[in-house]
Design an enzyme around this catalytic site. Structure first.
Site, PDB file in Angstrom:
ATOM      1  N   GLY A  11      25.721  77.918  41.704  1.00 34.81           N
ATOM      2  CA  GLY A  11      23.673  79.103  41.559  1.00 34.81           C
ATOM      3  C   GLY A  11      24.294  80.428  41.999  1.00 34.81           C
ATOM      4  N   CYS A  12      23.580  81.250  42.065  1.00 38.93           N
ATOM      5  CA  CYS A  12      24.181  82.676  41.726  1.00 38.93           C
ATOM      6  C   CYS A  12      25.026  82.861  42.741  1.00 38.93           C
ATOM      7  CB  CYS A  12      22.793  83.125  42.799  1.00 38.93           C
ATOM      8  SG  CYS A  12      23.163  84.838  42.513  1.00 38.93           S
ATOM      9  N   PHE A  13      26.070  83.600  42.192  1.00 42.16           N
ATOM     10  CA  PHE A  13      26.855  84.267  42.575  1.00 42.16           C
ATOM     11  C   PHE A  13      27.297  85.326  43.726  1.00 42.16           C
ATOM     12  CE2 PHE A  13      28.560  86.039  38.379  1.00 42.16           C
ATOM     13  CZ  PHE A  13      27.391  86.933  38.884  1.00 42.16           C
TER      14      PHE A  13
END
Length: 178
Positions: A11-13
């Site tokens: 997902g979002c880093f």
């Protein structure tokens, strides 16, 4: 100090980077892009999901303190590996769950970790094992949560709760705080 490297997409880093930054044995975490077809992609390039890249993190770690297997175990506890191309409200192939092993030994560990993760989740694990070229994200993405904390709405509602949950569950594995 000898180090090893792992590349993970969950997902979002910003979320994943912030969690691994706290883990004992991790010496550095870099946000970036991997698994796509565009050379030197930018955040704007990958946002549409057309390049095939995943938002990912490159983790440098001391294997005498934390093993690759431990990193993957934590990986499967900090994101939902059962949702295809999404994490919460973040939707698109750039938010997929993927492991990018750097050699055959890491690939073998990743294959076992995916099977083990299947016992943790009620739905099938969709995490893939992939290869690709690593591209660091722009400077403003690096250490984003460490710099901003919960001052942005995304960090307040998404990153912060994930980080706090990790810190609570893995309190014995955290780096000492100043």
């Amino acid at each position: 100090m000898p180090t090893d490297t792992a590349i993970l997409a969950g997902g979002c880093f910003w979320c994943v980077e912030a969690i691994y930054d706290d883990l004992q044995g991790v010496t550095a975490v870099e946000s970036g892009y991997i698994g796509g077809c565009t050379t030197n992609p930018t955040y704007k390039d990958i946002c549409g999901g057309d390049t095939g890249h995943a938002e990912a993190i490159l983790v440098r770690f001391d294997p005498a303190v934390v093993s690759y297997e431990d990193l993957l175990d934590i990986f499967f506890h900090i994101h939902d590996p059962t949702t295809l191309n999404r994490q919460g409200n973040d939707v698109g192939t750039q938010y997929r769950s993927a492991i990018f092993p750097l050699d055959d030994a890491q690939r073998a560990v990743a294959e076992v970790a995916i099977v083990k993760a299947g016992a943790l989740w009620p739905d099938p694990v969709v995490t893939t094992i992939e290869s690709g070229t690593w591209y660091p994200a722009e400077d403003y993405h690096q250490e984003y949560y460490a710099r901003t904390g919960d001052t942005t709405s995304y960090c307040n509602f998404v990153v912060g709760p994930k980080v706090r949950k990790f810190r609570e569950k893995y309190a014995d594995r955290l780096k000492p705080r100043d």
